[in-house]
Structures are given as C-alpha cells and as structure tokens.
Scaffold this motif. Structure first.
Motif, PDB file in Angstrom:
ATOM      1  N   ALA A  83       0.840  -1.203   0.000  1.00 11.77           N
ATOM      2  CA  ALA A  83       0.000   0.000   0.000  1.00 11.77           C
ATOM      3  C   ALA A  83       0.872   1.249   0.000  1.00 11.77           C
ATOM      4  O   ALA A  83       1.951   1.292   0.572  1.00 11.77           O
ATOM      5  CB  ALA A  83      -0.911  -0.005   1.216  1.00 11.77           C
ATOM      6  N   ARG A  84       0.369   2.253  -0.641  1.00 12.92           N
ATOM      7  CA  ARG A  84       0.990   3.565  -0.672  1.00 12.92           C
ATOM      8  C   ARG A  84       0.034   4.509   0.025  1.00 12.92           C
ATOM      9  O   ARG A  84      -1.173   4.274   0.055  1.00 12.92           O
ATOM     10  CB  ARG A  84       1.209   4.022  -2.113  1.00 12.92           C
ATOM     11  CG  ARG A  84       1.891   3.013  -3.000  1.00 12.92           C
ATOM     12  CD  ARG A  84       3.406   3.064  -2.822  1.00 12.92           C
ATOM     13  NE  ARG A  84       4.097   2.427  -3.906  1.00 12.92           N
ATOM     14  CZ  ARG A  84       4.466   1.153  -3.904  1.00 12.92           C
ATOM     15  NH1 ARG A  84       4.163   0.377  -2.931  1.00 12.92           N
ATOM     16  NH2 ARG A  84       5.135   0.647  -4.929  1.00 12.92           N
ATOM     17  N   GLN A  85       0.548   5.624   0.538  1.00 19.16           N
ATOM     18  CA  GLN A  85      -0.343   6.538   1.227  1.00 19.16           C
ATOM     19  C   GLN A  85       0.178   7.967   1.234  1.00 19.16           C
ATOM     20  O   GLN A  85       1.366   8.204   1.085  1.00 19.16           O
ATOM     21  CB  GLN A  85      -0.606   6.073   2.654  1.00 19.16           C
ATOM     22  CG  GLN A  85       0.625   6.022   3.536  1.00 19.16           C
ATOM     23  CD  GLN A  85       0.292   5.526   4.934  1.00 19.16           C
ATOM     24  OE1 GLN A  85      -0.835   5.665   5.392  1.00 19.16           O
ATOM     25  NE2 GLN A  85       1.262   4.961   5.609  1.00 19.16           N
ATOM     26  N   LEU A  86      -0.754   8.879   1.379  1.00 15.48           N
ATOM     27  CA  LEU A  86      -0.485  10.290   1.610  1.00 15.48           C
ATOM     28  C   LEU A  86      -1.434  10.745   2.714  1.00 15.48           C
ATOM     29  O   LEU A  86      -2.519  10.173   2.877  1.00 15.48           O
ATOM     30  CB  LEU A  86      -0.762  11.122   0.350  1.00 15.48           C
ATOM     31  CG  LEU A  86       0.167  10.937  -0.835  1.00 15.48           C
ATOM     32  CD1 LEU A  86      -0.387  11.667  -2.059  1.00 15.48           C
ATOM     33  CD2 LEU A  86       1.562  11.461  -0.501  1.00 15.48           C
ATOM     34  N   HIS A  87      -1.038  11.765   3.446  1.00 16.13           N
ATOM     35  CA  HIS A  87      -1.905  12.371   4.448  1.00 16.13           C
ATOM     36  C   HIS A  87      -2.126  13.826   4.063  1.00 16.13           C
ATOM     37  O   HIS A  87      -1.172  14.560   3.816  1.00 16.13           O
ATOM     38  CB  HIS A  87      -1.283  12.325   5.843  1.00 16.13           C
ATOM     39  CG  HIS A  87      -1.224  10.955   6.419  1.00 16.13           C
ATOM     40  ND1 HIS A  87      -0.423  10.649   7.494  1.00 16.13           N
ATOM     41  CD2 HIS A  87      -1.865   9.803   6.097  1.00 16.13           C
ATOM     42  CE1 HIS A  87      -0.570   9.376   7.804  1.00 16.13           C
ATOM     43  NE2 HIS A  87      -1.434   8.843   6.950  1.00 16.13           N
ATOM     44  N   ALA A  88      -3.387  14.222   4.017  1.00 13.33           N
ATOM     45  CA  ALA A  88      -3.744  15.621   3.767  1.00 13.33           C
ATOM     46  C   ALA A  88      -4.243  16.206   5.083  1.00 13.33           C
ATOM     47  O   ALA A  88      -5.239  15.737   5.632  1.00 13.33           O
ATOM     48  CB  ALA A  88      -4.817  15.713   2.693  1.00 13.33           C
ATOM     49  N   HIS A  89      -3.541  17.194   5.595  1.00 17.74           N
ATOM     50  CA  HIS A  89      -3.897  17.854   6.848  1.00 17.74           C
ATOM     51  C   HIS A  89      -4.666  19.121   6.512  1.00 17.74           C
ATOM     52  O   HIS A  89      -4.163  19.976   5.776  1.00 17.74           O
ATOM     53  CB  HIS A  89      -2.635  18.187   7.653  1.00 17.74           C
ATOM     54  CG  HIS A  89      -1.870  16.969   8.055  1.00 17.74           C
ATOM     55  ND1 HIS A  89      -2.069  16.338   9.256  1.00 17.74           N
ATOM     56  CD2 HIS A  89      -0.935  16.249   7.392  1.00 17.74           C
ATOM     57  CE1 HIS A  89      -1.270  15.285   9.331  1.00 17.74           C
ATOM     58  NE2 HIS A  89      -0.582  15.212   8.209  1.00 17.74           N
ATOM     59  N   LEU A  90      -5.886  19.229   7.071  1.00 22.55           N
ATOM     60  CA  LEU A  90      -6.755  20.362   6.760  1.00 22.55           C
ATOM     61  C   LEU A  90      -7.346  20.955   8.032  1.00 22.55           C
ATOM     62  O   LEU A  90      -7.467  20.276   9.047  1.00 22.55           O
ATOM     63  CB  LEU A  90      -7.941  19.917   5.901  1.00 22.55           C
ATOM     64  CG  LEU A  90      -7.677  19.356   4.528  1.00 22.55           C
ATOM     65  CD1 LEU A  90      -7.791  17.865   4.520  1.00 22.55           C
ATOM     66  CD2 LEU A  90      -8.676  19.939   3.568  1.00 22.55           C
ATOM     67  N   ARG A 112      -1.168  24.868  13.163  1.00 21.78           N
ATOM     68  CA  ARG A 112      -1.785  24.137  14.281  1.00 21.78           C
ATOM     69  C   ARG A 112      -3.281  23.916  14.087  1.00 21.78           C
ATOM     70  O   ARG A 112      -3.852  23.020  14.688  1.00 21.78           O
ATOM     71  CB  ARG A 112      -1.527  24.877  15.582  1.00 21.78           C
ATOM     72  CG  ARG A 112      -0.092  24.761  16.003  1.00 21.78           C
ATOM     73  CD  ARG A 112       0.099  25.174  17.443  1.00 21.78           C
ATOM     74  NE  ARG A 112       1.509  25.079  17.753  1.00 21.78           N
ATOM     75  CZ  ARG A 112       2.256  26.090  18.137  1.00 21.78           C
ATOM     76  NH1 ARG A 112       1.725  27.278  18.296  1.00 21.78           N
ATOM     77  NH2 ARG A 112       3.533  25.914  18.389  1.00 21.78           N
ATOM     78  N   ALA A 113      -3.939  24.713  13.262  1.00 22.68           N
ATOM     79  CA  ALA A 113      -5.380  24.555  13.025  1.00 22.68           C
ATOM     80  C   ALA A 113      -5.689  23.385  12.102  1.00 22.68           C
ATOM     81  O   ALA A 113      -6.850  23.037  11.917  1.00 22.68           O
ATOM     82  CB  ALA A 113      -5.957  25.843  12.432  1.00 22.68           C
ATOM     83  N   LEU A 114      -4.677  22.758  11.534  1.00 20.00           N
ATOM     84  CA  LEU A 114      -4.876  21.653  10.594  1.00 20.00           C
ATOM     85  C   LEU A 114      -5.048  20.346  11.370  1.00 20.00           C
ATOM     86  O   LEU A 114      -4.196  19.475  11.350  1.00 20.00           O
ATOM     87  CB  LEU A 114      -3.704  21.564   9.614  1.00 20.00           C
ATOM     88  CG  LEU A 114      -3.377  22.826   8.840  1.00 20.00           C
ATOM     89  CD1 LEU A 114      -2.167  22.610   7.937  1.00 20.00           C
ATOM     90  CD2 LEU A 114      -4.572  23.288   8.031  1.00 20.00           C
TER      91      LEU A 114
END
Length: 137
Positions: free
Chosen positions: A2-9, A76-78
C-alpha cells in the motif's frame, strides 16, 4: 504494498462531494467521483472514474490529529487528517495524487508523505498526477 499520503486540513475547510468534484474538474485530469462521499461519512473505498476507466482510493478521515512537527506553527489549526491509500495500480495512484493535489490547491491542505515525512506541495502533486495520466492513458 500500500501507498499513502496524508492531507492535513482545517476541519472547517473539509469539502463536500460537490466541492471536491469541482476542484478535481479544475485540474483537468479526467477524474470523476463515482460514489457518495462526505467528510462526515465512514472511512472506506471511494470509487472514481479516471479517463473513462474504473479507479478508486481508500479515504479515512481522523479528527483531532496534531499536524506533523515539520509544519510551521501557524499550521496548528490543521487538525483533520485525511488519509489516502492505494495499491499498486497506476489508476489508483493517479486518483490519490489528484485528490491530494485538489485538497492542497483548493482547500488549504498540507499534504505529507508519511513514509518519508516530506511535504508535497500542490504544484508537485499536480505535476505527478499529469505524468501518471500521460504515462498510463
């Protein structure tokens, strides 16, 4: 593997299905969401059509996740982290990279490769998605 990315919002910036589709349309990669999705919905596989072929990506949203140390203090709000995972299929990789690019470009996401702890800016993600499209379609 598996491959992955994390999107922090910022949780207030999480798009609904229509807004995410509009952002994807703006990338002009031929990617269409094929199933229901809501940022409040359960984690799971979300089907897409890419260049007329089936594809998809596993999306899992976690709230109250601190952003990585590598991000600036103003990040920090992400506190919402959307995990994108895919297998070895190029269509799935294109889908995940394009979704990450759309989130970064249109919704202020900071995208991180968790395996290498490197930041992936929107323009680099878009270039990668275009390369994947051009090499595979």
């Amino acid at each position: 593997m598996a491959r992955q990315l994390h999107a922090h919002l910022n949780p207030a910036s999480l798009p609904d299905r229509a807004a995410l589709q509009q952002a994807l349309d703006g990338l002009k990669l031929g990617l269409k969401i094929d199933g229901p999705w809501s940022p409040d919905g359960p984690a799971g596989y979300l089907p897409f059509t890419v260049m007329g072929e089936d594809a998809g990506v596993y999306l899992g949203l976690e709230h109250d996740q601190p952003p990585p140390q590598a991000l600036a203090p103003e990040s920090r709000a992400l506190t919402a982290r959307l995990g994108l995972r895919w297998g070895g299929d190029a269509r799935e990789q294109l889908t995940a990279v394009a979704v990450a690019a759309a989130l970064a470009a249109s919704f202020g996401a900071v995208v991180v490769d968790p395996d290498t702890a490197t930041l992936r800016p929107a323009d680099a993600l878009l270039r990668q998605a275009r390369t994947l499209r051009d090499e595979n379609f």
